[in-house]
Design an enzyme around this catalytic site. Structure first.
Site, short mmCIF file in Angstrom:
data_model
loop_
_atom_site.label_atom_id
_atom_site.label_comp_id
_atom_site.label_asym_id
_atom_site.label_seq_id
_atom_site.Cartn_x
_atom_site.Cartn_y
_atom_site.Cartn_z
N ARG A 157 -9.18 -7.02 7.94
CA ARG A 157 -9.90 -5.90 8.55
C ARG A 157 -11.39 -6.02 8.22
O ARG A 157 -11.75 -6.28 7.07
CB ARG A 157 -9.39 -4.57 8.02
N GLU B 214 -8.95 9.04 5.50
CA GLU B 214 -9.16 7.61 5.54
C GLU B 214 -9.46 7.19 6.98
O GLU B 214 -8.98 7.82 7.93
CB GLU B 214 -7.90 6.87 5.09
N GLU B 215 -10.19 6.08 7.09
CA GLU B 215 -10.50 5.56 8.42
C GLU B 215 -9.24 5.15 9.17
O GLU B 215 -9.25 5.08 10.38
CB GLU B 215 -11.47 4.38 8.32
N SER B 216 -8.15 4.89 8.44
CA SER B 216 -6.92 4.40 9.07
C SER B 216 -6.12 5.55 9.69
O SER B 216 -4.91 5.59 9.59
CB SER B 216 -6.09 3.64 8.05
N HIS C 130 3.57 2.92 10.87
CA HIS C 130 3.16 2.64 12.24
C HIS C 130 3.66 1.28 12.73
O HIS C 130 3.36 0.87 13.83
CB HIS C 130 1.62 2.67 12.30
N ASP D 259 5.96 7.70 11.14
CA ASP D 259 6.48 8.68 10.17
C ASP D 259 5.66 9.97 10.12
O ASP D 259 5.85 10.79 9.23
CB ASP D 259 6.57 8.06 8.78
N ARG E 50 7.84 -2.87 2.57
CA ARG E 50 8.00 -3.01 4.02
C ARG E 50 8.39 -4.43 4.36
O ARG E 50 7.69 -5.37 3.97
CB ARG E 50 6.69 -2.69 4.74
N LYS F 129 9.95 3.99 0.48
CA LYS F 129 8.93 4.34 -0.52
C LYS F 129 9.42 5.52 -1.35
O LYS F 129 10.23 6.33 -0.89
CB LYS F 129 7.59 4.64 0.13
N THR G 122 0.83 -1.21 0.00
CA THR G 122 0.00 0.00 0.00
C THR G 122 0.86 1.26 0.00
O THR G 122 0.54 2.23 -0.66
CB THR G 122 -0.93 0.02 1.23
N ASP H 92 1.94 8.80 14.26
CA ASP H 92 2.58 7.48 14.12
C ASP H 92 4.07 7.58 13.82
O ASP H 92 4.66 8.66 13.89
CB ASP H 92 1.86 6.68 13.03
N ARG I 277 -0.08 9.90 10.32
CA ARG I 277 -1.39 9.54 10.89
C ARG I 277 -1.71 10.40 12.11
O ARG I 277 -0.80 10.97 12.71
CB ARG I 277 -1.39 8.08 11.33
C1 G16 Z 1 -0.86 3.26 4.33
C2 G16 Z 1 -1.36 4.21 3.31
C3 G16 Z 1 -2.74 4.66 3.68
C4 G16 Z 1 -3.66 3.48 3.86
C5 G16 Z 1 -3.06 2.51 4.82
C6 G16 Z 1 -3.86 1.26 4.76
O1 G16 Z 1 -0.75 3.95 5.54
O2 G16 Z 1 -0.51 5.34 3.22
O3 G16 Z 1 -3.20 5.52 2.70
O4 G16 Z 1 -4.90 3.84 4.35
O5 G16 Z 1 -1.75 2.20 4.46
O6 G16 Z 1 -3.28 0.29 5.50
P1 G16 Z 1 -3.81 -1.18 5.39
O7 G16 Z 1 -3.60 -1.64 3.97
O8 G16 Z 1 -2.98 -1.91 6.39
O9 G16 Z 1 -5.27 -1.15 5.76
P2 G16 Z 1 0.65 4.15 6.27
O10 G16 Z 1 0.37 5.10 7.39
O11 G16 Z 1 0.98 2.75 6.71
O12 G16 Z 1 1.56 4.67 5.22
#
Ligand code: G16
Length: 544
Positions: free
Chosen positions: A497, A364-366, A115, A280, A23, A127, A19, A278, A283
């Site tokens: 999820r 986003e919800e995340s 995170h 970086d 990682r 990235k 995503t 978080d 969030r």
């Molecule tokens: C990353 C993306 C976000 C996305 C999240 C989803 O977050 O930058 O846009 O909402 O992954 O995570 P998952 O696929 O685990 O639901 P981050 O903060 O990890 O870069």
């Protein structure tokens, strides 16, 4: 002049970016040529014109500094003219996006596993962000992966490490390295968007805040902005020194992992406002005194109140949310008469919309919220937005949220995460749900009648690219829904999820606990997915 070495290498087969970037656990990154292969694959894909500018920095986790020295020497050997690197190797994701845009860089490399926990056996990540400051689009990440599967050599300068501990300009072969203050450009941008005078007055009036940097990258940013520029008392920030292992914590700002902050906000003599960011810094979690704001509600509330903030005084061109995010913001957009876009999960999908001027805010919800000021989600930006709204409305966090629910109704929302499930078991749950979807439309579960089931796909309105397989949606006739999706960011097994949402227009029910209000949907999700029997898990790992 140091020599450019061409080193022979063998491809690895596991360098497919997820995503947001690649990682993996640190021991995987430490394999011979592993990092170098991926970096060369980036450079071979982006083909930087001779003399281009690259931005480089990371969240300070273990292996950050080693990786930065390698990438600098590879950038020099691949024709870059200048690299802007954060002092101490530090750049939060939003600050990197800001620096790329402000200095017209060709792109940037950000070292972070967001995170995910860090340390010697923790996670590391890398990235690439493009010249708009946003995450590489899928076309580019696919090309990087292709390159990584066919790589046979990489180029690196045979030179000693450079000193990253002081801001300076040094030469690395024919390339210049500018070691920059990682905070200044970003803090200036924040000051240009928000009413710092009003926030200073709010703090001076005795409004108490607590920001938890979780021993991750936002510590120095929070110190400069909240303490130095907004004059909050010293104890307004906690865990503000970035540590390579995040103090053995899990820098994920949610109710489970940011429990230290949660205990303070729900404890005796709690502050008025709490927030965390978080690893970086992209969030955010927002808390009031004994009150949690869901990220979906936060996006809706910031949208509804945007014109209270100087940077958004003229209004918003549109908003966007990821599909699993609740539709609370859709209701606000409708009332404001602005478009609202529903995209797959991943910040990269917002970039095209923002570049085309179609949206100003997105979320986003995340725990991600942001705007077109950069092309990444932005933790401290969300904190400042909330403080600006509070300063302007002179209401508490809880009052603002409850008033919003009274005006728009409440999208009661929760996410249940089942972490580190064996990959086969997670796949069998998804396969089972897909099969169920074939006969579910028209069925009823108690009061809920299934209207439609699908696997979400998205056609980008700007470049018309199609993204399929973005999450299984079970939609009910009353607008409630359940979404099942496999995470794209975990590094251990699979994370499943389950996103649950019901719309509640009746104000008197607003005091009900979200898990209680979602009780029927939680049961339906268990029934349809058979998660307990297929994985042996009876409970989610994290509920937000
Ligand atoms: C990353 C993306 C976000 C996305 C999240 C989803 O977050 O930058 O846009 O909402 O992954 O995570 P998952 O696929 O685990 O639901 P981050 O903060 O990890 O870069």
């Amino acid at each position: 002049m140091p020599a450019v070495l061409t080193i022979a290498t063998q491809p690895y087969s596991d360098q497919k970016p997820g995503t947001s970037g690649l990682r993996k656990r640190v021991p995987i990154f430490k394999q011979p040529h592993y990092l170098e292969n991926f970096v060369q694959s980036i450079f071979d894909s982006i083909k930087p014109p001779q003399g281009s500018v690259l931005v480089l920095g990371g969240d300070g986790r273990y292996y950050n500094l080693n990786a930065i020295q390698v990438i600098l020497k590879m950038a020099a050997a691949n024709g870059f003219g200048r690299v802007l690197v954060g002092k101490g190797g530090i750049l939060s994701t939003p600050a990197a996006s800001c620096v790329i845009r402000k200095h017209g860089a060709y792109g940037g490399i950000i070292l972070s596993a967001s995170h995910n926990p860090g340390g010697m056996d923790g996670d590391f990540g890398i990235k690439y962000n493009a010249s708009n400051g946003g995450p590489a689009p899928e076309k580019l990440t696919d090309s990087i992966y292709e390159m990584s599967l066919n790589i046979s050599q990489y180029r690196i300068l045979d030179a000693p490490d450079i000193d990253l501990e002081k801001t300076d300009e040094v030469e690395l072969g024919e390339m210049k390295v500018s070691v920059i203050d990682p905070v200044a450009d970003y803090a200036d941008l924040m000051e240009s968007l928000f009413d710092f005078d009003a926030i200073r007055d709010l703090i001076r009036s005795g409004f108490r805040i607590k920001f938890d940097a979780m021993h991750a990258v936002t510590g120095p940013y929070a110190r400069e902005i909240l303490i130095n520029r907004l004059h909050a008392p010293e104890d307004s920030i906690m865990n503000a020194v970035p540590l390579p292992d995040f103090g053995k914590g899990h820098p994920d700002p949610n109710l489970t992992y940011a429990h230290e902050l949660v205990e303070i906000l729900y404890g005796e003599d709690a502050p008025n406002f709490g927030a965390a960011s978080d690893g970086d810094g992209d969030r955010n979690m927002i808390l009031g005194n004994r009150f949690f704001v869901t990220p979906s509600d936060s996006l809706a509330i910031l949208t509804a109140n945007a014109t209270l903030v100087p940077g958004y005084r003229k209004g918003l061109s549109g908003v966007a949310r990821s599909m699993p995010t609740s539709s609370a913001v859709d209701r606000v957009a409708k009332e404001l008469g602005i478009p609202c876009f529903e995209t797959p999960t991943g910040w990269k999908f917002f970039g095209n919309l923002m570049d085309a001027g179609k949206v100003t805010l997105c979320g986003e919800e995340s725990f991600g919220t942001g705007s077109s000021h950069i092309r990444e989600k932005d933790g401290l930006w969300a904190v400042l937005f909330w403080l600006n709204v509070i300063a302007s409305k002179k209401q508490s966090v809880e009052e603002i949220v409850r008033q919003h629910w009274s005006n728009f109704g409440r999208n009661v929302y929760s996410r249940h995460d089942y972490e580190a499930i064996p990959i086969d078991a997670a796949n069998s749950v998804m396969a089972h749900i897909r099969k169920e979807f074939e006969h579910l439309p028209g069925n009823t579960f108690g009061n809920y009648r299934v209207e439609h089931c699908d696997d979400f796909s998205y056609k980008d309105p700007v470049d018309e690219s199609l993204s399929t397989g973005q999450g299984l949606r079970l939609l009910f006739t009353d607008g409630s829904r359940i979404v099942f999706r496999l995470s794209g960011t975990g590094t251990e097994g699979s994370t499943l999820r389950i996103y649950l949402e019901v719309f509640d227009p009746a104000i008197e029910r607003h005091r009900l606990d979200a898990q209680e209000a979602l009780g029927d949907l939680i049961k339906i999700a268990g029934e349809v997915s058979q998660i307990a029997s297929l994985t042996g898990r009876n409970e989610p790992t994290v509920i937000t």
